[in-house]
Write a protein that holds these residues in place. Structure first.
Motif, PDB file in Angstrom:
ATOM      1  N   VAL A 118       0.846  -1.192   0.000  1.00  0.00           N
ATOM      2  CA  VAL A 118       0.000   0.000   0.000  1.00  0.00           C
ATOM      3  C   VAL A 118       0.883   1.245   0.000  1.00  0.00           C
ATOM      4  O   VAL A 118       1.772   1.387   0.837  1.00  0.00           O
ATOM      5  N   LYS A 119       0.626   2.129  -0.964  1.00  0.00           N
ATOM      6  CA  LYS A 119       1.386   3.383  -1.064  1.00  0.00           C
ATOM      7  C   LYS A 119       0.384   4.529  -1.066  1.00  0.00           C
ATOM      8  O   LYS A 119      -0.162   4.899  -2.105  1.00  0.00           O
ATOM      9  N   LEU A 120       0.147   5.084   0.113  1.00  0.00           N
ATOM     10  CA  LEU A 120      -0.909   6.079   0.282  1.00  0.00           C
ATOM     11  C   LEU A 120      -0.355   7.496   0.181  1.00  0.00           C
ATOM     12  O   LEU A 120       0.621   7.840   0.840  1.00  0.00           O
ATOM     13  N   LYS A 121      -0.983   8.285  -0.673  1.00  0.00           N
ATOM     14  CA  LYS A 121      -0.657   9.702  -0.794  1.00  0.00           C
ATOM     15  C   LYS A 121      -1.962  10.492  -0.781  1.00  0.00           C
ATOM     16  O   LYS A 121      -2.986  10.047  -1.310  1.00  0.00           O
ATOM     17  N   ARG A 122      -1.914  11.693  -0.210  1.00  0.00           N
ATOM     18  CA  ARG A 122      -3.111  12.529  -0.177  1.00  0.00           C
ATOM     19  C   ARG A 122      -3.587  12.874  -1.582  1.00  0.00           C
ATOM     20  O   ARG A 122      -4.791  12.946  -1.852  1.00  0.00           O
ATOM     21  N   SER A 123      -2.645  13.046  -2.515  1.00  0.00           N
ATOM     22  CA  SER A 123      -3.028  13.371  -3.898  1.00  0.00           C
ATOM     23  C   SER A 123      -3.812  12.222  -4.533  1.00  0.00           C
ATOM     24  O   SER A 123      -4.690  12.448  -5.368  1.00  0.00           O
ATOM     25  N   TYR A 124      -3.500  10.979  -4.118  1.00  0.00           N
ATOM     26  CA  TYR A 124      -4.256   9.830  -4.626  1.00  0.00           C
ATOM     27  C   TYR A 124      -5.716   9.919  -4.189  1.00  0.00           C
ATOM     28  O   TYR A 124      -6.639   9.727  -4.989  1.00  0.00           O
ATOM     29  N   TRP A 125      -5.906  10.173  -2.912  1.00  0.00           N
ATOM     30  CA  TRP A 125      -7.256  10.227  -2.359  1.00  0.00           C
ATOM     31  C   TRP A 125      -8.069  11.376  -2.968  1.00  0.00           C
ATOM     32  O   TRP A 125      -9.241  11.215  -3.317  1.00  0.00           O
ATOM     33  N   ASN A 126      -7.447  12.530  -3.126  1.00  0.00           N
ATOM     34  CA  ASN A 126      -8.144  13.671  -3.728  1.00  0.00           C
ATOM     35  C   ASN A 126      -8.597  13.352  -5.154  1.00  0.00           C
ATOM     36  O   ASN A 126      -9.714  13.695  -5.557  1.00  0.00           O
ATOM     37  N   ALA A 127      -7.729  12.698  -5.928  1.00  0.00           N
ATOM     38  CA  ALA A 127      -8.070  12.351  -7.309  1.00  0.00           C
ATOM     39  C   ALA A 127      -9.169  11.289  -7.345  1.00  0.00           C
ATOM     40  O   ALA A 127     -10.043  11.312  -8.228  1.00  0.00           O
ATOM     41  N   TYR A 128      -9.134  10.359  -6.404  1.00  0.00           N
ATOM     42  CA  TYR A 128     -10.170   9.320  -6.324  1.00  0.00           C
ATOM     43  C   TYR A 128     -11.533   9.951  -6.090  1.00  0.00           C
ATOM     44  O   TYR A 128     -12.525   9.589  -6.732  1.00  0.00           O
ATOM     45  N   ARG A 129     -11.582  10.917  -5.199  1.00  0.00           N
ATOM     46  CA  ARG A 129     -12.845  11.610  -4.915  1.00  0.00           C
ATOM     47  C   ARG A 129     -13.319  12.393  -6.136  1.00  0.00           C
ATOM     48  O   ARG A 129     -14.510  12.384  -6.466  1.00  0.00           O
ATOM     49  N   ARG A 130     -12.394  13.073  -6.811  1.00  0.00           N
ATOM     50  CA  ARG A 130     -12.773  13.847  -8.002  1.00  0.00           C
ATOM     51  C   ARG A 130     -13.323  12.933  -9.098  1.00  0.00           C
ATOM     52  O   ARG A 130     -14.331  13.233  -9.738  1.00  0.00           O
ATOM     53  N   ALA A 131     -12.633  11.804  -9.330  1.00  0.00           N
ATOM     54  CA  ALA A 131     -13.074  10.872 -10.376  1.00  0.00           C
ATOM     55  C   ALA A 131     -14.449  10.299 -10.054  1.00  0.00           C
ATOM     56  O   ALA A 131     -15.316  10.192 -10.936  1.00  0.00           O
ATOM     57  N   ASN A 132     -14.678   9.925  -8.800  1.00  0.00           N
ATOM     58  CA  ASN A 132     -15.990   9.402  -8.414  1.00  0.00           C
ATOM     59  C   ASN A 132     -17.080  10.455  -8.598  1.00  0.00           C
ATOM     60  O   ASN A 132     -18.198  10.136  -8.996  1.00  0.00           O
ATOM     61  N   ARG A 133     -16.745  11.733  -8.344  1.00  0.00           N
ATOM     62  CA  ARG A 133     -17.730  12.803  -8.566  1.00  0.00           C
ATOM     63  C   ARG A 133     -18.060  12.939 -10.052  1.00  0.00           C
ATOM     64  O   ARG A 133     -19.212  13.185 -10.425  1.00  0.00           O
ATOM     65  N   CYS A 157     -16.002   3.171  -5.145  1.00  0.00           N
ATOM     66  CA  CYS A 157     -16.602   2.910  -3.824  1.00  0.00           C
ATOM     67  C   CYS A 157     -17.393   4.102  -3.283  1.00  0.00           C
ATOM     68  O   CYS A 157     -18.302   3.920  -2.461  1.00  0.00           O
ATOM     69  N   LEU A 158     -17.074   5.306  -3.698  1.00  0.00           N
ATOM     70  CA  LEU A 158     -17.784   6.486  -3.191  1.00  0.00           C
ATOM     71  C   LEU A 158     -19.054   6.789  -3.961  1.00  0.00           C
ATOM     72  O   LEU A 158     -19.871   7.604  -3.537  1.00  0.00           O
ATOM     73  N   LEU A 159     -19.229   6.147  -5.088  1.00  0.00           N
ATOM     74  CA  LEU A 159     -20.305   6.514  -6.012  1.00  0.00           C
ATOM     75  C   LEU A 159     -21.716   6.343  -5.456  1.00  0.00           C
ATOM     76  O   LEU A 159     -22.563   7.230  -5.659  1.00  0.00           O
ATOM     77  N   PRO A 160     -22.049   5.252  -4.748  1.00  0.00           N
ATOM     78  CA  PRO A 160     -23.415   5.144  -4.215  1.00  0.00           C
ATOM     79  C   PRO A 160     -23.806   6.329  -3.331  1.00  0.00           C
ATOM     80  O   PRO A 160     -24.923   6.860  -3.430  1.00  0.00           O
ATOM     81  N   HIS A 161     -22.894   6.770  -2.476  1.00  0.00           N
ATOM     82  CA  HIS A 161     -23.173   7.892  -1.572  1.00  0.00           C
ATOM     83  C   HIS A 161     -23.355   9.194  -2.351  1.00  0.00           C
ATOM     84  O   HIS A 161     -24.275   9.983  -2.066  1.00  0.00           O
ATOM     85  N   LEU A 162     -22.508   9.414  -3.355  1.00  0.00           N
ATOM     86  CA  LEU A 162     -22.590  10.643  -4.143  1.00  0.00           C
ATOM     87  C   LEU A 162     -23.909  10.706  -4.915  1.00  0.00           C
ATOM     88  O   LEU A 162     -24.512  11.780  -5.047  1.00  0.00           O
ATOM     89  N   ILE A 163     -24.367   9.565  -5.414  1.00  0.00           N
ATOM     90  CA  ILE A 163     -25.644   9.533  -6.145  1.00  0.00           C
ATOM     91  C   ILE A 163     -26.812   9.757  -5.190  1.00  0.00           C
ATOM     92  O   ILE A 163     -27.713  10.559  -5.445  1.00  0.00           O
TER      93      ILE A 163
END
Length: 475
Positions: A118-133, A157-163
């Protein structure tokens, strides 16, 4: 494909996935349409062609934009349009940080229990949220009252909540095609609560096995301290009840059986056998990924020839490795390691007219794969962990009289395919021993096992999977 799920006919289906079923590519100045390779996209494509609807996915092809209209839609397949593909455009930054980053450098290793990768970066998470939006905006733009929204896999994984935030009455199903890890592993993810909240705004959540369901429900219980009902397959949070179940995916067994009878494919299989000129052929095919256990398998093969020298010059192992995530340095290093391992083992045991391992690093067509299935005596399917593994089912469905399946006990399919020979891929001596056992097995025993396996794969095929999921969803 309609058989058994006719009650969908009065509802429109919106499928959402990261991967698109058809890709338009620019090749020497021309744009060509290619059907995506993969069991999931092929199966869902057949369903969509039967029922119409909309498929929303990332437009990843070099010619995708040119072939899409002003609303990012294109009718597919090109030669006989049956449904609409709507494309979501991701920037280079989002592809790098959402797809290669959070999806495949965080969630993929985490869900497969490889915490060290696992290689976690804040930029990864921000992009994941943007893509799901972005995906959510496309779904909401297409959504009509009464539609069913079926979301697939860990990229979203975030998509059901966003919808649901924008459309409270949405009917949302989610299917995860990877394992779900135990709480002790999942809890290490800093944004674990957001991931769970995203998924829990589905009406129904599907996993491949009961073990994955139990792991997920335990995570929900620990994180939210809310009621979960293991026996009923249900969790209750914020007044909403979410159904959670195991739905092991199958393949189109009839199609694989039919293709395996084609004369040209049987001729190709005979050519493979003739060129190898050995008594036994053992076959493996995987994406080049650390979860698939290719280095471990090669070391087990080396151990096999150490322990059982009588099989030298009588057995050939074929390993096909499909290139995967070739821009990621870790995957480049893995390829170098596998190349070196194959070279060392072949150098150690080879003779002037025989090499123990035939290694192909390339994508091969489905017909080529089936020809290798037909040419092989044994399929060696030994991932370190796998959500399901459809290779095992494909091999079984193409064999008519004899063929032995060796299967990792850590593959999701191990819970269904009880007449395979199960093995621990980390135990090289055990794998070497079961290879010997498979090669020396009597024809009567081979046929008995294969008959049971084929019946299982036929009974629990892709149509059964679709029917079971939708019956549970819309009941």
């Amino acid at each position: 494909m309609k058989d058994g799920i006719e009650n969908l006919l009065d509802k429109r289906l919106i499928v959402v996935s990261n991967r698109e079923p058809y890709i338009h590519k620019k090749i020497r100045g021309e744009i060509k349409c290619e059907r995506a390779i993969g069991g999931l996209t092929s199966s869902l494509d057949a369903m969509m062609q039967s029922f119409n609807g909309i498929w929303i996915a990332w437009g990843s092809g070099s010619g995708d934009k040119e072939m899409s209209d002003s609303e990012n839609r294109v009718l597919v397949p090109d030669d006989n349009p049956r449904y609409t593909l709507r494309r979501v455009w991701l920037s280079e930054n989002e592809v790098s940080n959402h797809y290669y980053g959070f999806s495949n450098s965080v969630l993929w290793p985490l869900f497969h229990n490889f915490l060290d990768k696992v290689k976690l970066k804040r930029s990864y998470w921000n992009a994941y949220r943007r893509a799901n939006r972005k995906f959510a905006l496309s779904v909401l733009d297409e959504l009509n009252p009464g539609d069913l929204i079926w979301i697939h896999d860990y990229h979203l994984c975030l998509l059901p909540h966003l919808i649901r935030n924008e459309n409270e009455d949405s009917e949302i199903g989610f299917f995860l095609h990877t394992p779900w890890p135990p709480w002790e592993i999942f809890r290490t993810l800093p944004m674990r609560r957001e991931i769970l909240e995203g998924l829990l705004d589905s009406n129904i959540l599907g996993f491949h096995t009961k073990n994955y369901v139990e792991n997920f429900m335990q995570c929900v219980k620990e994180e939210f301290n809310c009621p979960v009902y293991m026996g009923k397959g249900m969790a209750e949070i914020n007044g909403r009840k979410i159904r959670i179940g195991d739905f092991p995916i199958g393949i189109d067994a009839k199609e694989f059986s039919s293709i395996s009878s084609f004369k040209r494919i049987n001729q190709r299989a005979k050519i493979v056998r003739r060129r190898l000129n050995v008594r036994y052929v053992v076959f493996s095919i995987d994406r080049l990924d650390y979860t698939k256990g290719i280095p471990e398998r090669l070391k087990a093969i080396e151990r096999f020839f150490e322990k059982y020298p009588k099989f030298r010059k009588r057995v050939v192992f074929i390993q096909v490795a499909n290139p995967s995530r070739t821009k990621v340095e870790e995957y480049k290093e893995m390829k170098r390691y596998v190349d070196e391992l194959v070279g060392r083992i072949n150098g150690r045991f080879r003779d002037f007219d025989w090499a123990p391992i035939h290694y192909l690093y390339r994508n091969i067509s489905r017909e080529e794969v089936i020809a290798y299935y037909l040419a092989s005596d044994v399929a060696l399917v030994t991932p370190l962990v796998d959500g399901m593994n459809l290779i095992s089912k494909e091999f079984v469905s193409t064999k008519e009289k004899s063929g032995v399946l060796i299967l990792s006990e850590f593959a999701g399919a191990a819970g269904q395919l009880n007449d395979a020979i199960l093995a621990n891929p980390y135990d090289f001596d055990e794998v070497a021993g079961v290879i010997k056992r498979a090669l020396e097995m009597s024809n009567r025993e081979k046929n008995r096992r294969l008959k049971v396996l084929k019946e299982n794969v036929r009974n629990y095929d892709i149509c059964w999977w679709l029917k079971k999921f939708f019956e549970e969803w819309i009941r």
